[in-house]
Design a protein around this motif. Structure first.
Motif, PDB file in Angstrom:
ATOM      1  N   TRP A   1      52.814  32.156  36.694  1.00  0.00           N
ATOM      2  CA  TRP A   1      52.497  33.231  37.644  1.00  0.00           C
ATOM      3  C   TRP A   1      50.998  33.504  37.662  1.00  0.00           C
ATOM      4  CZ3 TRP A   1      50.447  38.147  36.636  1.00  0.00           C
ATOM      5  CH2 TRP A   1      50.461  39.032  37.724  1.00  0.00           C
TER       6      TRP A   1
ATOM      7  N   LEU B   1      53.993  34.308  31.222  1.00  0.00           N
ATOM      8  CA  LEU B   1      53.470  34.560  32.563  1.00  0.00           C
ATOM      9  C   LEU B   1      52.501  33.486  33.046  1.00  0.00           C
ATOM     10  CD1 LEU B   1      52.695  38.384  32.173  1.00  0.00           C
ATOM     11  CD2 LEU B   1      54.738  37.342  33.165  1.00  0.00           C
TER      12      LEU B   1
ATOM     13  N   ASP C   1      49.147  30.826  39.587  1.00  0.00           N
ATOM     14  CA  ASP C   1      49.319  31.048  41.029  1.00  0.00           C
ATOM     15  C   ASP C   1      48.363  32.132  41.523  1.00  0.00           C
ATOM     16  OD1 ASP C   1      51.284  29.138  41.252  1.00  0.00           O
ATOM     17  OD2 ASP C   1      52.955  30.554  41.137  1.00  0.00           O
ATOM     18  N   LYS C   2      48.224  33.208  40.757  1.00  0.00           N
ATOM     19  CA  LYS C   2      47.349  34.310  41.155  1.00  0.00           C
ATOM     20  C   LYS C   2      45.876  33.904  41.112  1.00  0.00           C
ATOM     21  CE  LYS C   2      50.337  37.411  42.193  1.00  0.00           C
ATOM     22  NZ  LYS C   2      50.450  37.857  43.611  1.00  0.00           N
TER      23      LYS C   2
END
Length: 216
Positions: free
Chosen positions: A41, A38, A44-45
């Protein structure tokens, strides 16, 4: 990962006991797998959480200022650029931390007690205490290292990773890039990874941490 567990509110002694028990390595391995699956991802968060005002280039310059000259709580990270760098104080080690993180406590314990680093050599920055500035810093750290967890330890301006994890694996290719565990590769102009590092604990066990601390 630990944010939603009762461990967050546990006393430091209990967190250290947990991290050094048989459960510690198990959780660390799960977190490493989470990074592998992850990581992109999560980065990005983290950047998204930094808000619309997050400026990647300027924030990286501010990260470098902190690594080279130390964090001044009287300054606003968002308004300082690289032209303000001085050589008044140059911390050897910078440890970015979360106050409720067991592995952050282990890193502090190792550096302060085993290596007896004081405030002249070690700066510890609790990201959560800095509010939005801390989110900007965390985003910059993630973009410069590919890591999303804490602690994030830098020695002489280079990231050695966290307490139990770094960047080097037995599967590293000839270029030195990590081929397993990190799908996100920082852009070369902002890359701060010490790619041969396996993290603080490993560097301590091999004696390389002492060597790094003695380097000018």
């Amino acid at each position: 990962m630990m944010k939603s567990t009762p461990l967050v509110d546990a006393p430091d002694e209990a967190k250290l006991e947990f991290a050094t028990s048989f459960m510690g390595p198990l959780v660390a391995n799960i977190m490493a797998k989470e990074q592998e699956l992850l990581g992109d991802w999560k980065i990005d968060k983290i950047v998204e959480a930094a808000g619309n005002e997050f400026d990647e280039e300027k924030s990286h310059e501010n990260l470098m200022r902190i690594l080279l000259n130390g964090y001044d709580s009287n300054d606003s990270i968002s308004t300082i650029d690289s032209s303000g760098l001085t050589n008044d104080w140059s911390p050897k080690v910078t440890l970015f931390s979360f106050v409720d993180c067991p592995w952050c406590l282990l890193a502090k314990q190792l550096l302060q007690e085993e290596y007896q680093l004081d405030n002249d050599t070690l700066q510890i920055i609790e990201l959560e205490n800095l509010g939005q500035e801390g989110k900007h810093l965390r985003a910059s750290i993630s973009l410069a290292t590919g890591r999303t967890s804490m602690p994030a330890c830098f020695i002489n301006g280079k990231s050695v990773g966290g307490y139990t994890d770094g960047f080097f694996t037995d599967d590293n290719d000839a270029t030195g890039e990590t081929s397993e565990g990190f799908t996100f590769v920082p852009r070369s102009e902002v890359d701060l990874r010490m790619t041969e590092s396996k993290g603080l604990a490993s560097l301590h066990e091999t004696g390389d941490l002492r060597r790094l601390l003695l380097e000018r």
